[in-house]
Structures are given as structure tokens and as C-alpha cells.
Design a protein around this motif. Sequence first.
Motif, PDB file in Angstrom:
ATOM      1  N   GLY A 127       0.810  -1.209   0.000  1.00 41.14           N
ATOM      2  CA  GLY A 127       0.000   0.000   0.000  1.00 41.14           C
ATOM      3  C   GLY A 127       0.843   1.258   0.000  1.00 41.14           C
ATOM      4  N   LYS A 128       1.878   1.275   0.807  1.00 40.76           N
ATOM      5  CA  LYS A 128       2.752   2.448   0.903  1.00 40.76           C
ATOM      6  C   LYS A 128       3.499   2.678  -0.412  1.00 40.76           C
ATOM      7  CE  LYS A 128       4.903   2.978   4.752  1.00 40.76           C
ATOM      8  NZ  LYS A 128       5.866   2.822   5.889  1.00 40.76           N
ATOM      9  N   THR A 129       4.037   1.601  -0.988  1.00 40.66           N
ATOM     10  CA  THR A 129       4.800   1.734  -2.228  1.00 40.66           C
ATOM     11  C   THR A 129       3.896   2.142  -3.381  1.00 40.66           C
ATOM     12  OG1 THR A 129       6.254  -0.028  -1.424  1.00 40.66           O
ATOM     13  CG2 THR A 129       6.456   0.577  -3.737  1.00 40.66           C
ATOM     14  N   LEU A 130       2.697   1.561  -3.432  1.00 44.47           N
ATOM     15  CA  LEU A 130       1.751   1.895  -4.495  1.00 44.47           C
ATOM     16  C   LEU A 130       1.333   3.361  -4.399  1.00 44.47           C
ATOM     17  CD1 LEU A 130      -0.017   0.991  -6.877  1.00 44.47           C
ATOM     18  CD2 LEU A 130      -1.746   0.268  -5.199  1.00 44.47           C
ATOM     19  N   ALA A 131       1.067   3.838  -3.196  1.00 42.79           N
ATOM     20  CA  ALA A 131       0.675   5.241  -3.015  1.00 42.79           C
ATOM     21  C   ALA A 131       1.768   6.175  -3.523  1.00 42.79           C
ATOM     22  CB  ALA A 131       0.384   5.504  -1.539  1.00 42.79           C
ATOM     23  N   ARG A 132       3.000   5.897  -3.158  1.00 40.71           N
ATOM     24  CA  ARG A 132       4.108   6.750  -3.595  1.00 40.71           C
ATOM     25  C   ARG A 132       4.283   6.696  -5.111  1.00 40.71           C
ATOM     26  NH1 ARG A 132       7.985   4.711   1.345  1.00 40.71           N
ATOM     27  NH2 ARG A 132       7.500   6.408   2.821  1.00 40.71           N
ATOM     28  N   ALA A 133       4.150   5.500  -5.685  1.00 45.47           N
ATOM     29  CA  ALA A 133       4.325   5.349  -7.135  1.00 45.47           C
ATOM     30  C   ALA A 133       3.225   6.093  -7.893  1.00 45.47           C
ATOM     31  CB  ALA A 133       4.327   3.867  -7.506  1.00 45.47           C
ATOM     32  N   LEU A 134       1.994   5.986  -7.419  1.00 48.04           N
ATOM     33  CA  LEU A 134       0.881   6.658  -8.092  1.00 48.04           C
ATOM     34  C   LEU A 134       1.003   8.175  -7.964  1.00 48.04           C
ATOM     35  CD1 LEU A 134      -2.095   4.329  -7.085  1.00 48.04           C
ATOM     36  CD2 LEU A 134      -0.989   4.512  -9.320  1.00 48.04           C
ATOM     37  N   GLU A 135       1.444   8.638  -6.806  1.00 45.69           N
ATOM     38  CA  GLU A 135       1.616  10.077  -6.608  1.00 45.69           C
ATOM     39  C   GLU A 135       2.651  10.627  -7.585  1.00 45.69           C
ATOM     40  OE1 GLU A 135       3.083  13.835  -4.947  1.00 45.69           O
ATOM     41  OE2 GLU A 135       4.246  11.971  -5.090  1.00 45.69           O
ATOM     42  N   LEU A 136       3.719   9.869  -7.822  1.00 46.19           N
ATOM     43  CA  LEU A 136       4.755  10.299  -8.759  1.00 46.19           C
ATOM     44  C   LEU A 136       4.240  10.343 -10.197  1.00 46.19           C
ATOM     45  CD1 LEU A 136       7.937   8.427  -7.443  1.00 46.19           C
ATOM     46  CD2 LEU A 136       7.519  10.894  -7.426  1.00 46.19           C
ATOM     47  N   GLN A 137       3.219   9.541 -10.486  1.00 50.11           N
ATOM     48  CA  GLN A 137       2.659   9.495 -11.837  1.00 50.11           C
ATOM     49  C   GLN A 137       1.483  10.455 -12.014  1.00 50.11           C
ATOM     50  OE1 GLN A 137       4.245   8.034 -14.251  1.00 50.11           O
ATOM     51  NE2 GLN A 137       5.738   7.349 -12.728  1.00 50.11           N
ATOM     52  N   GLY A 138       1.294  11.359 -11.077  1.00 55.67           N
ATOM     53  CA  GLY A 138       0.297  12.392 -11.244  1.00 55.67           C
ATOM     54  C   GLY A 138      -1.051  12.121 -10.625  1.00 55.67           C
ATOM     55  N   TYR A 139      -1.214  10.997  -9.948  1.00 53.97           N
ATOM     56  CA  TYR A 139      -2.475  10.727  -9.256  1.00 53.97           C
ATOM     57  C   TYR A 139      -2.513  11.490  -7.945  1.00 53.97           C
ATOM     58  CZ  TYR A 139      -3.294   6.910 -12.531  1.00 53.97           C
ATOM     59  OH  TYR A 139      -3.506   6.178 -13.671  1.00 53.97           O
ATOM     60  N   LYS A 140      -3.676  11.963  -7.587  1.00 56.24           N
ATOM     61  CA  LYS A 140      -3.848  12.647  -6.313  1.00 56.24           C
ATOM     62  C   LYS A 140      -4.206  11.633  -5.240  1.00 56.24           C
ATOM     63  CE  LYS A 140      -4.828  15.552  -3.005  1.00 56.24           C
ATOM     64  NZ  LYS A 140      -3.728  16.091  -2.172  1.00 56.24           N
ATOM     65  N   ILE A 141      -3.345  11.511  -4.238  1.00 52.59           N
ATOM     66  CA  ILE A 141      -3.643  10.607  -3.126  1.00 52.59           C
ATOM     67  C   ILE A 141      -4.652  11.328  -2.232  1.00 52.59           C
ATOM     68  CG2 ILE A 141      -2.724   9.222  -1.244  1.00 52.59           C
ATOM     69  CD1 ILE A 141      -1.817   8.437  -4.116  1.00 52.59           C
ATOM     70  N   TYR A 142      -5.897  10.922  -2.378  1.00 50.65           N
ATOM     71  CA  TYR A 142      -7.025  11.621  -1.770  1.00 50.65           C
ATOM     72  C   TYR A 142      -7.226  11.215  -0.306  1.00 50.65           C
ATOM     73  CZ  TYR A 142     -11.943  13.091  -1.257  1.00 50.65           C
ATOM     74  OH  TYR A 142     -13.114  13.667  -0.846  1.00 50.65           O
ATOM     75  N   SER A 143      -7.116   9.907  -0.046  1.00 49.60           N
ATOM     76  CA  SER A 143      -7.327   9.438   1.321  1.00 49.60           C
ATOM     77  C   SER A 143      -6.565   8.146   1.579  1.00 49.60           C
ATOM     78  CB  SER A 143      -8.815   9.234   1.608  1.00 49.60           C
ATOM     79  OG  SER A 143      -9.399   8.338   0.680  1.00 49.60           O
ATOM     80  N   LEU A 144      -6.175   7.964   2.848  1.00 48.64           N
ATOM     81  CA  LEU A 144      -5.409   6.796   3.270  1.00 48.64           C
ATOM     82  C   LEU A 144      -6.010   6.254   4.564  1.00 48.64           C
ATOM     83  CD1 LEU A 144      -1.829   8.301   2.766  1.00 48.64           C
ATOM     84  CD2 LEU A 144      -2.919   6.597   1.290  1.00 48.64           C
ATOM     85  N   PHE A 145      -6.134   4.938   4.635  1.00 49.24           N
ATOM     86  CA  PHE A 145      -6.738   4.320   5.814  1.00 49.24           C
ATOM     87  C   PHE A 145      -5.918   3.119   6.265  1.00 49.24           C
ATOM     88  CE2 PHE A 145     -10.005   6.234   3.156  1.00 49.24           C
ATOM     89  CZ  PHE A 145     -10.604   7.111   4.051  1.00 49.24           C
TER      90      PHE A 145
END
Length: 288
Positions: A14-32
Amino acid sequence: MGKTVSIIGIGALGKTLARALELQGYKIYSLFNRTVSKAEDLGSELNAGIVGSIPESAGDLGELTFITVADDAIGAVTGQLAGQLWDLSSCTIAHCSGNESSEILEPLSGAGAEIAAFHPLQTFNPTSAPGIFRDIYISLEGQAGAVDQLELVVSRLGAHPLHVTPEAKSYLHAAAVMASNYLITLVHLSGEIAGLGGVDPWEARKALHALVRTTAENASAEKLSSVLSGPIARGDLKTVKKHVQLLEQNEHLASLYKRLGLETVALARQKEGITDEEVVQITKLLKD
């Protein structure tokens, strides 16, 4: 810009995916996460607007939600979300289990969500870098609309999509366990074998690392028999016999060596370099 993303489960994946998506322009909207502090730490790093233990409303979820909890917790998370009777028609929700199909998310489909399974064929740990997704394969299975959206995610990550059926997922996961987890076990056992001869197992594993790395690279060949090397592949009965004799002091290791040797004989028969007579002799030795 990419879609807004929510992640439920802030473990290694989950942590690695969030960081990877953020780098590709996705907005990390919420984390649980069950341990909220983990969500808070990552949320601060990635400027997530919402953090907590579990979503409290449909508005807490982004357009794409990835459930990255342990397999045995997916059902409970699904039940919690579905039990709220929210309208999830604007959501695409995917779990990241290799063993479970998208069918486990069916209660969310009933609430209007598009559902799918999104499983990276990769091993993750707490220090994995976001670039770990590049050139890997990610299996996709689920509703067509969700799979279409996830194909775009796969592309943005620099990975390759692998479409599978619900029935195939567990077979592919078992294959992944064999190729990845059991490889670590084999390396461990290799160190134990070296230890029988007085070599420090840790030193042996370090010495074998380059060999393991090159072998793994060779394993991408379409015909594995073409890259198989070693005494069985060349019909070297004398060497195999010596190995068996050396391992007689440890019945467990000897048994494993023989069993894997028999599987290797079957693969070696597909290539030139081992005669029918050598196959018979080596097989007899490994079965005794």
C-alpha cells in the motif's frame, strides 16, 4: 492529471503503491489503516486530505480505491464498506490479492461500484522504491469498466497488464509463490548444504548471489531447457553421484536434492546433451 486515489491498508504494498501513483500524477485523496499513525505519516508525506482507520462516508473515497490489506481481511473491509449502504456508483474499487478473485468485492458492486482485482507480480518490503513497478506484470480481473481504468494505471506505472480469469488467479498465485517464496527457501537450503562442508552459510549465500541473479535472468527464456546447465543437463552421472553421497549425512537435504534432481532430469530430456542411457542411470541414482 490522474484520478483521485484512496488506499486502504498501509503495509509494504500500500505504501509503495501510493508513492508510485503520486509520482505518476495521481492525487492521493485518502489513506486508511488499522494503525492510524501509519496512515497519518504517509498522508503527511503525500498531502492526503483524509486519513483514518476506515472511511466514514462515500465522500472519503477517491475515484479509484485500492484495498491492500491482508487476504483474510479483504472480506471484513468489504463488509464494512457495503454495510454503510452508500452510493458507490462513482467509485472503482480493486483489491490487490493474488489469491482472491474480484468476486469477494461483489457486495460493493451491489452498491454501484465497479470492482476488480489488481495484483502486482512482485515482492514488496518496507523499503521498496516506487520504481519497483516498472516492467513488472500486474494481473487484472474483474468488471470490464474497472479493468479498463486499471489498465491505464498499469501503463502509467510502466508495468504490463496480464488479463486472467477468476479461476486462473489462484493458479497464478501458486506459481508466484513457487517462483519467489520458494526460491528464497532454495537459497537458504543451498547455504545449509555448503555448511555441511564447513563453509559459513551466510558467506555461501553471498557467494551464490550472482549465480542466482543470472539464473533468474535466464529464466525469462521461452524454452527453459535451452538455458538449463549443470551436471544433470550434461549427463554427468559421476558428479551427481558424488553429491548424493556427500548429502547422505543429512537425510532431509539429500531427499530434497534427489526430488529436485528428478524434476531436472525431466527438463534436461528436452535438450541435447544428455543421452537416453544417462537419463536412465541418473534417474535410478536419484530414486534409490
